[in-house]
Design a protein around this motif. Structure first.
Motif: not given
Length: 243
Positions: A179-204
């Protein structure tokens, strides 16, 4: 079985096709679907931001929008996040008030789509569902930790013709939206999204599927910005594919 729909404001305004696909799935398994057009929000945005008085006002309206009656119909939603809000946070908002008994009644009747299908109706396959490809499943914080939902969506998705599951690493780790976490802590939020997407991509896998459009929107924004070769899909959209 007759059921009431709870379509969260988030889904109503941004992902209405997901709401319609949920209706499609429920009707396919024999449910008579009812929709109260006066419904609005469960109050979660205000509650998470610390505005409990305002959240209580919205939550009280929610209780009136889904009253207990002679039929005591189940309330079904495509958002585990909002279901978790009603089940858990309302206990604090209505503690010691005249609305507490009404809340307890609703708490027993409200379900996220996949847990309703599996745990209430005993259905683990939607006839005719077909989607070619491989998917990885994201356990949203609300679904897993607030509602205890883990196996139900996997059972239903694994029964979709042509769809294969590939579990990603750390599938229970937060996507970073909050929710508002993504707005208040943008850098952390984006880094967490990046990690999640990279884990997903690694599966193929070709798809990231989840019960919550909020998580999927957050991940999709990162995917689109970085032009990553994977798509997000709500579980209702997957179950409604192919027929």
């Amino acid at each position: 079985m007759a059921v009431d729909l709870f379509i969260p404001c988030f889904v109503d305004q941004i992902f209405p096709h997901t709401a319609m696909n949920m209706v499609k799935v429920l009707e396919a398994v024999g449910c008579e679907v009812h929709y109260n057009a006066n419904q609005t929000c469960c109050g979660q945005p205000a509650y998470n931001a610390g505005y409990k008085a305002e959240a209580c006002t919205v939550a009280r309206k929610f209780l009136h929008d889904f009253p207990a009656g002679a039929s005591d119909r189940y309330v079904v939603s495509p958002s585990a996040s909002c279901v978790g809000m009603v089940r858990n946070a309302y206990a604090e908002l209505f503690e010691g008030t005249d609305d507490q008994p009404r809340y307890y009644g609703l708490q027993r009747r409200i379900f996220e789509l996949t847990e309703f299908l599996v745990d209430v109706l005993g259905i683990t396959e939607i006839p005719g569902s077909a989607l070619t490809g491989q998917y990885t499943y994201h356990d949203s914080c609300s679904a897993l930790r607030e509602c205890g939902i883990k196996e139900a969506p996997r059972l239903l998705l694994d029964a979709v013709t042509g769809l294969e599951r590939l579990e990603m690493a750390e599938n229970e780790t937060c996507c970073g939206f909050g929710g508002t976490f993504a707005v208040k802590f943008e850098a952390i939020s984006v880094a967490m999204a990046q990690q999640k997407v990279e884990h997903a991509l690694a599966t193929g896998a070709q798809y990231i599927i989840s019960t919550d459009t909020s998580c999927l929107m957050h991940l999709d924004a990162y995917i689109r910005r970085e032009n990553k070769p994977i798509k997000t899909l709500h579980v209702a959209d997957a179950l409604a594919s192919g027929w």
